[in-house]
Write an enzyme that holds these catalytic residues in place. Structure first.
Site, PDB file in Angstrom:
ATOM      1  N   GLU A 339      -0.281   8.518   9.221  1.00  0.00           N
ATOM      2  CA  GLU A 339       0.382   8.679   7.923  1.00  0.00           C
ATOM      3  C   GLU A 339       1.864   8.302   7.890  1.00  0.00           C
ATOM      4  OE1 GLU A 339      -0.459  12.632   6.366  1.00  0.00           O
ATOM      5  OE2 GLU A 339      -2.557  12.118   6.037  1.00  0.00           O
ATOM      6  N   GLU A 444      -9.521  11.215   7.595  1.00  0.00           N
ATOM      7  CA  GLU A 444      -9.299  12.595   7.151  1.00  0.00           C
ATOM      8  C   GLU A 444      -9.866  12.764   5.748  1.00  0.00           C
ATOM      9  OE1 GLU A 444      -5.364  14.242   7.366  1.00  0.00           O
ATOM     10  OE2 GLU A 444      -4.943  13.349   9.331  1.00  0.00           O
TER      11      GLU A 444
END
Ligand SMILES: *[C@@H]1O[C@H](CO)[C@@H](O)[C@H](O)[C@H]1NC(C)=O
Ligand SMILES: *[C@@H]1O[C@H](CO)[C@@H](O)[C@H](O)[C@H]1NC(C)=O
Ligand SMILES: *[C@@H]1O[C@H](CO)[C@@H](O)[C@H](O)[C@H]1NC(C)=O
Ligand SMILES: *[C@@H]1O[C@H](CO)[C@@H](O)[C@H](O)[C@H]1NC(C)=O
Ligand SMILES: CC(=O)N[C@H]1CO[C@H](CO)[C@@H](O)[C@@H]1O
Length: 579
Positions: A339, A444
């Site tokens: 991320e 995720e």
């Protein structure tokens, strides 16, 4: 009464031989015996007759003790329950074999868990990272289940056989909502992430974190993951497993050994591994789960380039280590950076770093693993035509409805519909090189329909759902003070969502299961999925394990009945319900 003492001492001696000198591995007498000092009672004996009599009695006691104690020890070893110094190597740690100046990560005498580690001391490294704890041989014959190939056989095309995996999150990279027990401090202390926790704990950080590493994930975790019909495990860890820098409060290196052991346990159960560097030097996103909440210091700010170079140095060492033959079949995915917040960072700068890291890792011998890079929250369509030179690489997107102010407001039926329609379409567009990057996976996602879990938004911040999201910004920027649940009124409550799953109503459970199956369906249009996370201390909506127990996730990951047929979606109630 003398006899009783003798038998205690002989059994303590036996314990010392069986379990070795691991921390907590028995009485303090163990080390004296190991050092070869004669036991005091023996010295005092003067009468030979008594000595012979005692020897015979001792022998009998030893036989009895061996017959009862030894099988128990072995059983404990197999269950992986005995954290106190049992080991596969027979448990013998000769203190004399450990150099006096050995650091704790090379000294099994001080490890909180020795289960599954080779305890023979070595300071050998590969890529400057220790091999200590690894057994020499490995065996890639296991397979996770009969629908997937054994590790030693090629997986094949992920487009045809998508990964079904789970994250062991909140373990080697802390996250307050996953383990709130580690963050139970007065709010005035400001302990909100691993950085502030270890700054506060200082020397005690090692003990607190290693206890967590040793207990939160065990061999049984991987057995249960395979039993759930999952075939991949993403393991988040952070740069301090490899290196720390001046001023860092982080615990250096201890997590490295637990990472290596986790990979070996995955091997035992036929699970392939997605390596995920969750925290990079300087922080790549400023979120708490990067280690330090606050500003981004990677590719930004005064030390931005220094931290970018340090992150490459981390990958230099990691890739040299994981290029060893023993990892060829098991490391299926090699992640570069979790991320990176590309909505705030320079896109060309991050893409250049990604290209440099990719080239470095490949040159160092990571030949077969898919190299994974994050979508940076840019929107999947913006990746069309970018980074096309990287072969066998994949774009990683994380999909959640609850961090998005538009989507958290969807009612339950809409959330399922969106998970089917919206995410199938996004996945297909991203997989197509004419409309997106190409290979795409979802490393995720969760079935949470609220942001109610304690500490989920941040330690002390409240949540959007009930309109208690207060970020501490002096001007109140970013605060949400109106309830953001589908009804947007006083009915927005966290009581039901946070209830014990045993109390969830059957219609709420039906929704949760359908929402999960909808996502699996959509993400299998790409290269597969990894649920966030395998287990939590209390946040039931985020735990695959707790979800399975409550029947809101399938007992086997492929055993699903909902395939996004729109007419199968009922009119669910708007809100979580319980009895
Ligand atoms: C344990 O580690 C030592 C040191 O690296 C190595 O020589 C030995 O072969 C290992 N033992 C096993 C059983 O793999
Ligand atoms: C970038 O770095 C500067 C200087 O350290 C900092 O003030 C700023 O907040 C950082 N930007 C982000 C998005 O974190
Ligand atoms: C859902 O409710 C709408 C009206 O609000 C109704 O038209 C529709 O038939 C209902 N669908 C189901 C599956 O019950
Ligand atoms: C959920 O939202 C949709 C779209 O706004 C609406 O048609 C439906 O009636 C809502 N369902 C319930 C149970 O309120
Ligand atoms: C401020 C901050 O960093 N918050 C993040 C902390 O981590 C959780 C997930 O564990 C995120 O949801 C928050 O956005």
């Amino acid at each position: 009464m003398r006899r009783a003492t003798e038998s205690e001492e002989s059994s303590s001696m036996l314990r010392a031989m069986v379990r070795g000198g691991g921390r907590g591995g028995g009485s303090s007498g163990d080390s004296e015996l190991w050092n070869g000092k004669p036991a005091p009672w023996y010295k005092k004996r003067k009468n030979l007759c008594i000595l012979i009599w005692v020897s015979v009695a001792l022998l009998l006691i030893l036989i009895i003790v061996a017959a009862t104690v030894v099988p128990k020890m072995n059983k404990k070893d197999k269950d992986g329950k005995d954290k106190a110094g049992s080991s596969d190597s027979g448990g013998k740690i000769n203190p004399n074999s450990i150099p006096k100046d050995a650091p704790s990560w090379l000294n099994p005498l001080v490890w909180a868990s020795t289960d599954g580690f080779n305890l023979t001391y070595t300071d050998e490294t590969v890529g400057d990272l220790p091999v200590m704890g690894l057994y020499t041989d490995w065996d890639d014959s296991a397979r996770a289940n009969d629908k997937v190939p054994a590790l030693k056989d090629a997986w094949g095309d992920y487009g045809k056989r998508p990964a079904r995996g789970v994250n062991v999150g909140g373990w080697l990279s802390l996250e307050p909502f996953i383990t709130p027990s580690l963050f139970g401090y007065a709010s005035s202390l400001g302990i909100i992430d691993e950085y502030t926790l270890c700054s506060y704990l200082a020397a005690r950080c090692e003990q607190v974190l290693e206890k967590h590493y040793a207990n939160f994930v065990t061999e049984n975790t991987f057995k249960e993951i395979a039993d759930a019909g999952l075939d991949h495990v993403r393991i988040p860890f952070s740069y301090w497993a490899v290196q720390t820098y001046d001023g860092d409060p982080y615990l250096f290196r201890t997590s490295w050994r637990y990472l290596l052991r986790a990979i070996e346990w995955c091997r035992k159960y036929g699970l392939r591994v997605n390596l995920d560097v969750h925290g990079l030097p300087g922080s790549q996103n400023g979120w708490n789960h990067s280690g330090r909440q606050g500003s981004i210091g990677w590719l930004n700010g005064t030390d931005g380039n220094l931290n970018a170079q340090r992150a490459l140095d981390i990958h230099d060492r990691l890739s040299k280590f994981f290029a060893q033959p023993r990892y060829k079949n098991i490391i299926s995915h090699y992640g570069l950076a979790n991320e990176p917040k590309m909505t705030l960072l320079s896109v060309p700068a991050v893409n250049k770093w990604t290209t440099d890291a990719y080239n470095l890792v490949r040159e160092n011998g990571i030949k077969d693993a898919i190299i994974v890079f994050g979508d940076g929250f840019r929107g999947l369509g913006n990746w069309q035509g970018q980074l096309q030179d990287l072969s066998n690489a994949a774009l990683d997107v994380h999909q959640y409805v609850i961090f998005n102010e538009g989507q958290i407001l969807f009612n339950h039926s809409e959330k399922v519909r969106f998970a089917c329609d919206g995410w199938t379409q996004q996945t297909l567009e991203s997989m197509d090189r004419s409309t997106g990057y190409g290979p795409t996976l979802v490393a995720e996602w969760s079935q949470a329909d609220t942001d109610c879990a304690q500490h989920l938004t941040n330690v002390g911040w409240g949540n959007r759902w009930t309109g208690t999201y207060i970020t501490g910004n002096p001007a109140g920027i970013g605060d949400i003070t109106e309830p953001m649940c589908p009804t947007q009124d006083h009915r927005c409550s966290c009581t039901e969502a946070n209830a014990d799953p045993g109390r969830w109503s059957s219609s709420y459970k039906k929704f949760l299961r359908m929402f999960a199956e909808a996502q699996m369906h959509s993400f299998e249009k790409g290269w597969g999925w990894f649920y966030w996370v395998w287990d939590t201390e209390s946040a039931a909506q985020w735990s695959y394990k707790k979800g399975m127990a409550a029947g809101v996730l399938p007992a086997k990951a492929w055993d699903r009945s909902f395939n996004c047929k729109m007419s199968d979606i009922p009119n669910f109630s708007d809100l979580p319900e319980y009895y």
